[in-house]
Design an enzyme around this catalytic site. Structure first.
Site, PDB file in Angstrom:
ATOM      1  N   LYS A  21       0.847  -1.199   0.000  1.00 39.46           N
ATOM      2  CA  LYS A  21       0.000   0.000   0.000  1.00 39.46           C
ATOM      3  C   LYS A  21       0.883   1.249   0.000  1.00 39.46           C
ATOM      4  CE  LYS A  21      -0.348   0.069   5.058  1.00 39.46           C
ATOM      5  NZ  LYS A  21      -1.255   0.026   6.226  1.00 39.46           N
ATOM      6  N   TYR A  27      12.436  31.797   3.682  1.00 42.89           N
ATOM      7  CA  TYR A  27      11.173  32.469   3.957  1.00 42.89           C
ATOM      8  C   TYR A  27      11.048  32.901   5.417  1.00 42.89           C
ATOM      9  CZ  TYR A  27       9.187  31.142  -0.581  1.00 42.89           C
ATOM     10  OH  TYR A  27       8.931  31.010  -1.920  1.00 42.89           O
TER      11      TYR A  27
END
Length: 368
Positions: free
Chosen positions: A38, A264
């Site tokens: 998965k 940032y």
């Protein structure tokens, strides 16, 4: 291994084979092995991993959702595929692709029988999941009679397996709890199979269950994280090999003067002259913001380079003041040493989260 020229995830298929064979060596010859693929095979590539494991004669595969199983079928996977968390809306597609659903409550059982009957199925394989303590999905012990009654009313389905999931098999401080789960599972399955009149496969062990509770291997075991190189303990990790190495390169090197900021929000401000390297990988690639501001690190020429400032969408900046390096040099984010587990620990998370977060835009390279 080739030097990276861009951000890549290298998948070592021989390491995958090693892990599979190591885990198989813990089992009796009659015990089947289910490979959990998965979440894009835990961030690697479900199609390629499943094809390789199918050639190694794995007995079963498991995915979380129906669309993951369909993708495997389209890639040529012919072995049985268990869908661990199917939804009603996908049942017709599930049947059309010969996938096998986990049935975990009365609503799902009733709806699957209805759709299987409409699709004119007989003895369609289903897997009944019981909740023995994880409290996530699964029937409760007192629902056995109700399940049997529904099954007796229909010939559309037949139980292929009965299973449950261990909550803390890696934590030996919780051994009493795990043993109680195993004993509860035994009690449920004895009652269930007596009423059913035939014996489906039984399975409860995940990777840590395989390693720590051999008495509970039953007819089949399931392994996810172990196949990808992690044994949930330092002791077991030494016998396994992480299959994925995340590499990138230095795009640019900057000299940062005292008092200047990086990235940032000016999250990092230099208190001395330093040198930074900008790398083409960021939170859109799976390196979340939690790794920024000195928590996470990468490795350049065998030396740690801490991530400074905020992680950007497509870039991170690292401190290379004390590392001799050049633009274009290879950078290791994680691999065999340091591992994804080591990096994940810096952000107070686990290897599972980090490796399954690696974006599919990162190029996968398969090594044999």
């Amino acid at each position: 291994m080739p030097k990276a020229q861009e951000t890549v995830l290298e998948i070592d298929l021989k390491a995958l084979q090693h892990n599979f064979e190591h885990l198989k060596s813990k089992l009796k010859a009659s015990t089947k092995f289910l490979a959990v693929v998965k979440a894009f095979a835990y961030g690697s590539d479900a199609n390629e991993i499943a094809k390789y494991l199918q050639n190694l004669n794995v007995d079963y595969f498991a995915v979380a959702y129906t669309n993951e199983g369909i993708a495997l079928r389209e890639a040529g996977i012919t072995q049985p595929i268990l869908v661990l968390h199917p939804q009603t809306v996908n049942f017709k597609a599930l049947i059309a692709n010969c996938l096998e659903p986990s049935i975990y409550n009365s609503k799902i059982l009733k709806e699957f029988i209805t759709i299987a009957s409409e699709e004119k199925q007989t003895d369609y394989p289903i897997h009944i999941k019981f909740n023995t303590g994880l409290n996530r999905l699964g029937f409760s012990e007192d629902e056995v009679d109700n399940i049997i009654a529904k099954l007796n009313d229909s010939k559309a389905v037949k139980i292929k397996s009965i299973f449950s999931h261990l909550a803390a098999s890696e934590d030996l401080d919780e051994k009493k709890f795990t043993i109680n789960q195993i004993e509860t599972f035994k009690s449920i399955t004895e009652n269930f199979t007596t009423q059913l009149g035939y014996k489906p496969m039984l399975h409860i062990c995940n990777t840590s269950g395989i390693l720590n509770y051999p008495e509970a291997h039953f007819d089949m075991v399931r392994s996810g994280i172990g196949l990808y190189g992690f044994g949930n303990s330092e002791k077991e990790n030494q016998y396994l090999k992480p299959i994925a190495t995340l590499k990138t390169v230095i795009s640019q090197i900057h000299t940062i003067k005292k008092g200047n900021s990086v990235g940032y929000n000016r999250a990092f401000k230099s208190d001395a002259l330093l040198k930074t390297a900008t790398l083409p990988i960021g939170h859109a690639d799976g390196i979340g913001r939690q790794y920024g501001n000195g928590k996470g690190f990468v490795t350049i020429h065998g030396q740690k380079a801490p991530i400074i400032g905020n992680v950007c969408m497509d870039m991170i900046m690292v401190d290379v003041t004390n590392i001799t390096c050049n633009e274009g040099d290879e950078v290791i984010v994680f691999g065999k040493n340091p591992t994804a587990e080591h990096l994940a620990e810096t952000a107070n998370t686990i290897s599972y989260e980090l490796i399954t977060s690696i974006s599919q835009r990162v190029k996968r390279i398969f090594l044999e």
